[in-house]
Design a protein around this motif. Structure first.
Motif, short mmCIF file in Angstrom:
data_model
loop_
_atom_site.label_atom_id
_atom_site.label_comp_id
_atom_site.label_asym_id
_atom_site.label_seq_id
_atom_site.Cartn_x
_atom_site.Cartn_y
_atom_site.Cartn_z
N ILE A 22 0.51 -2.70 3.20
CA ILE A 22 -0.06 -1.99 2.05
C ILE A 22 -0.94 -2.93 1.24
CG2 ILE A 22 0.51 -0.89 -0.15
CD1 ILE A 22 2.99 0.31 1.31
N GLY A 25 -4.19 -3.58 3.14
CA GLY A 25 -4.95 -2.40 3.55
C GLY A 25 -5.80 -1.83 2.45
N PRO A 26 -6.50 -0.75 2.78
CA PRO A 26 -7.39 -0.14 1.81
C PRO A 26 -6.67 0.55 0.65
CG PRO A 26 -7.33 1.13 3.84
CD PRO A 26 -6.55 -0.13 4.08
N SER A 27 -5.36 0.78 0.78
CA SER A 27 -4.62 1.41 -0.32
C SER A 27 -4.69 0.58 -1.59
CB SER A 27 -3.15 1.61 0.06
OG SER A 27 -3.05 2.46 1.18
N LEU A 28 -4.61 -0.74 -1.46
CA LEU A 28 -4.63 -1.61 -2.62
C LEU A 28 -5.98 -2.31 -2.79
CD1 LEU A 28 -2.87 -2.68 -4.93
CD2 LEU A 28 -2.31 -4.61 -3.49
N GLY A 30 -8.93 -1.54 -1.34
CA GLY A 30 -10.12 -0.67 -1.28
C GLY A 30 -11.14 -1.21 -0.30
N THR A 31 -12.38 -1.30 -0.72
CA THR A 31 -13.45 -1.74 0.18
C THR A 31 -13.37 -3.23 0.50
OG1 THR A 31 -14.92 -2.05 -1.71
CG2 THR A 31 -15.04 0.06 -0.56
N SER A 33 -10.89 -4.66 1.73
CA SER A 33 -10.14 -4.82 2.97
C SER A 33 -11.06 -4.96 4.17
CB SER A 33 -9.19 -3.64 3.17
OG SER A 33 -9.91 -2.45 3.39
#
Length: 131
Positions: A22, A25-28, A30-31, A33
């Motif tokens: 998490i 990844g892009p969940s935290l 964002g771009t 990642s």
């Protein structure tokens, strides 16, 4: 690294790995990642992630002792039903907040609430340390 940290805290290592995923990844991020992993790697990581979940559930099944379940039938049934009902009810309650934001009048609230409730109950699987 997080797997070891979580293991020291008495939690399953897989929880640390999920948290690391998490965080990276892009969940935290964002771009940002995309700077760590190029987007073209995403589909391959998705397949590996699904295989990881299948392997994890297989290992959980290997640790299952049917003899212990037979001795604790009432507790087993109560826990199995609660592990489905609680996420379903919480998901249906969450639908009250999400419906105005994510849906419109063309989708009946009942359908939306059932979808969210079922999605929450079928994707919730327990992580525990074998005793």
């Amino acid at each position: 690294m997080l797997a070891r940290l979580f293991a020291r805290l008495g939690q399953p290592a897989v929880i640390g790995e999920v948290v690391a995923g998490i965080l990276l990844g892009p969940s935290l991020l964002g771009t940002l990642s995309a700077l760590i992993l190029p987007p073209s790697v995403g589909p391959y990581l998705g397949v590996i992630a699904q295989l990881g979940v299948v392997l994890y559930m297989f290992l959980v099944g290997l640790e299952l002792n049917p003899a212990r379940l037979k001795d604790r039938t009432r507790a087993t049934l109560a826990i199995s039903h609660a592990s489905i009902l609680v996420p379903f009810i919480l998901g249906a309650l969450l639908a009250l907040l999400l419906y105005p934001q994510l849906s419109d009048r063309s989708v009946p609230f009942t359908s939306f609430a059932l979808f969210i409730g079922v999605a929450m109950s079928i994707t919730a699987f327990p992580c525990w340390r074998a005793s």
